[in-house]
Design a protein around this motif. Sequence first.
Motif, PDB file in Angstrom:
ATOM      1  N   ALA A  60       0.874  -5.276   2.199  1.00 42.77           N
ATOM      2  CA  ALA A  60       1.756  -4.254   1.629  1.00 42.77           C
ATOM      3  C   ALA A  60       1.237  -2.831   1.816  1.00 42.77           C
ATOM      4  N   VAL A  61      -0.036  -2.598   1.529  1.00 39.39           N
ATOM      5  CA  VAL A  61      -0.554  -1.224   1.563  1.00 39.39           C
ATOM      6  C   VAL A  61      -0.464  -0.615   2.961  1.00 39.39           C
ATOM      7  N   PRO A  62      -0.977  -1.263   4.019  1.00 41.14           N
ATOM      8  CA  PRO A  62      -0.838  -0.646   5.346  1.00 41.14           C
ATOM      9  C   PRO A  62       0.619  -0.539   5.807  1.00 41.14           C
ATOM     10  N   LEU A  63       1.436  -1.488   5.416  1.00 40.14           N
ATOM     11  CA  LEU A  63       2.848  -1.443   5.809  1.00 40.14           C
ATOM     12  C   LEU A  63       3.553  -0.246   5.190  1.00 40.14           C
ATOM     13  N   VAL A  64       3.344  -0.012   3.903  1.00 40.06           N
ATOM     14  CA  VAL A  64       3.971   1.128   3.233  1.00 40.06           C
ATOM     15  C   VAL A  64       3.442   2.438   3.814  1.00 40.06           C
ATOM     16  N   VAL A  65       2.153   2.517   4.079  1.00 40.42           N
ATOM     17  CA  VAL A  65       1.580   3.731   4.670  1.00 40.42           C
ATOM     18  C   VAL A  65       2.150   3.963   6.072  1.00 40.42           C
ATOM     19  N   ALA A  66       2.290   2.906   6.868  1.00 37.94           N
ATOM     20  CA  ALA A  66       2.825   3.046   8.224  1.00 37.94           C
ATOM     21  C   ALA A  66       4.292   3.467   8.207  1.00 37.94           C
ATOM     22  N   VAL A  67       5.079   2.878   7.315  1.00 32.09           N
ATOM     23  CA  VAL A  67       6.496   3.254   7.230  1.00 32.09           C
ATOM     24  C   VAL A  67       6.620   4.692   6.743  1.00 32.09           C
ATOM     25  N   HIS A  68       5.772   5.090   5.788  1.00 28.53           N
ATOM     26  CA  HIS A  68       5.774   6.481   5.337  1.00 28.53           C
ATOM     27  C   HIS A  68       5.436   7.420   6.489  1.00 28.53           C
ATOM     28  N   ALA A  69       4.405   7.078   7.247  1.00 29.15           N
ATOM     29  CA  ALA A  69       4.011   7.930   8.371  1.00 29.15           C
ATOM     30  C   ALA A  69       5.133   8.028   9.402  1.00 29.15           C
ATOM     31  N   LEU A  70       5.792   6.925   9.675  1.00 26.99           N
ATOM     32  CA  LEU A  70       6.865   6.928  10.665  1.00 26.99           C
ATOM     33  C   LEU A  70       8.049   7.754  10.196  1.00 26.99           C
ATOM     34  N   PHE A  71       8.553   7.460   9.011  1.00 29.38           N
ATOM     35  CA  PHE A  71       9.785   8.110   8.573  1.00 29.38           C
ATOM     36  C   PHE A  71       9.557   9.504   8.015  1.00 29.38           C
ATOM     37  N   TYR A  72       8.575   9.668   7.139  1.00 26.81           N
ATOM     38  CA  TYR A  72       8.395  10.945   6.462  1.00 26.81           C
ATOM     39  C   TYR A  72       7.713  11.969   7.357  1.00 26.81           C
ATOM     40  N   SER A  73       6.658  11.554   8.026  1.00 28.35           N
ATOM     41  CA  SER A  73       5.877  12.507   8.818  1.00 28.35           C
ATOM     42  C   SER A  73       6.414  12.688  10.230  1.00 28.35           C
ATOM     43  N   LEU A  74       6.750  11.613  10.897  1.00 30.90           N
ATOM     44  CA  LEU A  74       7.167  11.708  12.299  1.00 30.90           C
ATOM     45  C   LEU A  74       8.651  12.019  12.450  1.00 30.90           C
ATOM     46  N   LEU A  75       9.505  11.284  11.732  1.00 28.74           N
ATOM     47  CA  LEU A  75      10.949  11.468  11.877  1.00 28.74           C
ATOM     48  C   LEU A  75      11.530  12.458  10.868  1.00 28.74           C
ATOM     49  N   HIS A  76      10.717  12.932   9.923  1.00 24.95           N
ATOM     50  CA  HIS A  76      11.119  13.917   8.919  1.00 24.95           C
ATOM     51  C   HIS A  76      12.296  13.450   8.071  1.00 24.95           C
ATOM     52  N   VAL A  77      12.277  12.173   7.704  1.00 27.52           N
ATOM     53  CA  VAL A  77      13.279  11.619   6.810  1.00 27.52           C
ATOM     54  C   VAL A  77      12.756  11.784   5.387  1.00 27.52           C
ATOM     55  N   PRO A  78      13.513  12.456   4.525  1.00 30.24           N
ATOM     56  CA  PRO A  78      13.015  12.629   3.149  1.00 30.24           C
ATOM     57  C   PRO A  78      13.038  11.301   2.395  1.00 30.24           C
ATOM     58  N   LEU A  79      11.902  10.945   1.843  1.00 33.59           N
ATOM     59  CA  LEU A  79      11.775   9.719   1.059  1.00 33.59           C
ATOM     60  C   LEU A  79      11.585  10.110  -0.403  1.00 33.59           C
ATOM     61  N   PRO A  80      12.181   9.372  -1.327  1.00 31.20           N
ATOM     62  CA  PRO A  80      12.008   9.719  -2.748  1.00 31.20           C
ATOM     63  C   PRO A  80      10.568   9.457  -3.196  1.00 31.20           C
ATOM     64  N   TRP A  81       9.998  10.391  -3.915  1.00 29.70           N
ATOM     65  CA  TRP A  81       8.628  10.262  -4.388  1.00 29.70           C
ATOM     66  C   TRP A  81       8.554   9.649  -5.776  1.00 29.70           C
ATOM     67  N   GLY A  82       9.589   9.798  -6.584  1.00 30.51           N
ATOM     68  CA  GLY A  82       9.619   9.183  -7.912  1.00 30.51           C
ATOM     69  C   GLY A  82       8.448   9.590  -8.776  1.00 30.51           C
ATOM     70  N   VAL A  83       7.700   8.612  -9.282  1.00 28.48           N
ATOM     71  CA  VAL A  83       6.575   8.887 -10.182  1.00 28.48           C
ATOM     72  C   VAL A  83       5.417   9.578  -9.474  1.00 28.48           C
ATOM     73  N   LEU A  84       5.415   9.577  -8.154  1.00 28.83           N
ATOM     74  CA  LEU A  84       4.330  10.233  -7.406  1.00 28.83           C
ATOM     75  C   LEU A  84       4.688  11.664  -7.018  1.00 28.83           C
ATOM     76  N   THR A  85       5.760  12.219  -7.573  1.00 31.66           N
ATOM     77  CA  THR A  85       6.173  13.586  -7.241  1.00 31.66           C
ATOM     78  C   THR A  85       5.051  14.610  -7.448  1.00 31.66           C
ATOM     79  N   PRO A  86       4.240  14.500  -8.495  1.00 30.60           N
ATOM     80  CA  PRO A  86       3.167  15.490  -8.658  1.00 30.60           C
ATOM     81  C   PRO A  86       2.146  15.512  -7.524  1.00 30.60           C
ATOM     82  N   VAL A  87       2.015  14.419  -6.771  1.00 32.06           N
ATOM     83  CA  VAL A  87       1.036  14.381  -5.680  1.00 32.06           C
ATOM     84  C   VAL A  87       1.709  14.403  -4.310  1.00 32.06           C
ATOM     85  N   ALA A  88       3.008  14.706  -4.251  1.00 35.74           N
ATOM     86  CA  ALA A  88       3.731  14.725  -2.986  1.00 35.74           C
ATOM     87  C   ALA A  88       3.185  15.808  -2.076  1.00 35.74           C
ATOM     88  N   TRP A  89       3.116  15.494  -0.779  1.00 39.96           N
ATOM     89  CA  TRP A  89       2.668  16.492   0.185  1.00 39.96           C
ATOM     90  C   TRP A  89       3.750  16.796   1.174  1.00 39.96           C
TER      91      TRP A  89
END
Length: 158
Positions: free
Chosen positions: A129-158
Amino acid sequence: MAQHDRLAGCLLILFGALVLWRASGFPSMAGLAYGPGLFPSIAAIGLIGCGAIIALGARRPASRDTSRSESTTGTSRRRANARMASLLGVVLGYALLLEPLGFHVASLLLVVAAARIFGLPWGRCLLLAVPLVVAVHALFYSLLHVPLPWGVLTPVAW
């Protein structure tokens, strides 16, 4: 069963071809090497490949073992139905929890729950789970610039 597999594989191939054809008509975006049709094209190629594997891998059903009791078949069928219902519940829970919890937490819970349903031990669930979520985040949020909801992690969003 083999006929159903062939039919399902052919339908996947046709659907993938349709998606690929439609995605090729998406307009390109200025300043980007890729356009909005990139991800649908990748998914379509995956569908075509999976459909081919299913269609070509379909075999005649093996001869039935007569020593297998009816209660065992009924039990395994109930277990399979319970597993399917559990997966549907997990996906529904993911849809409901995505906004409040955020992509990272909800996706981690989804992958762990799905892996546990299929019998993976807790440690391996987290290793998946952990590497999969990190990889999907890197692909969509960082590379493709798709906004993903941060929810409870909003204070640490980058």
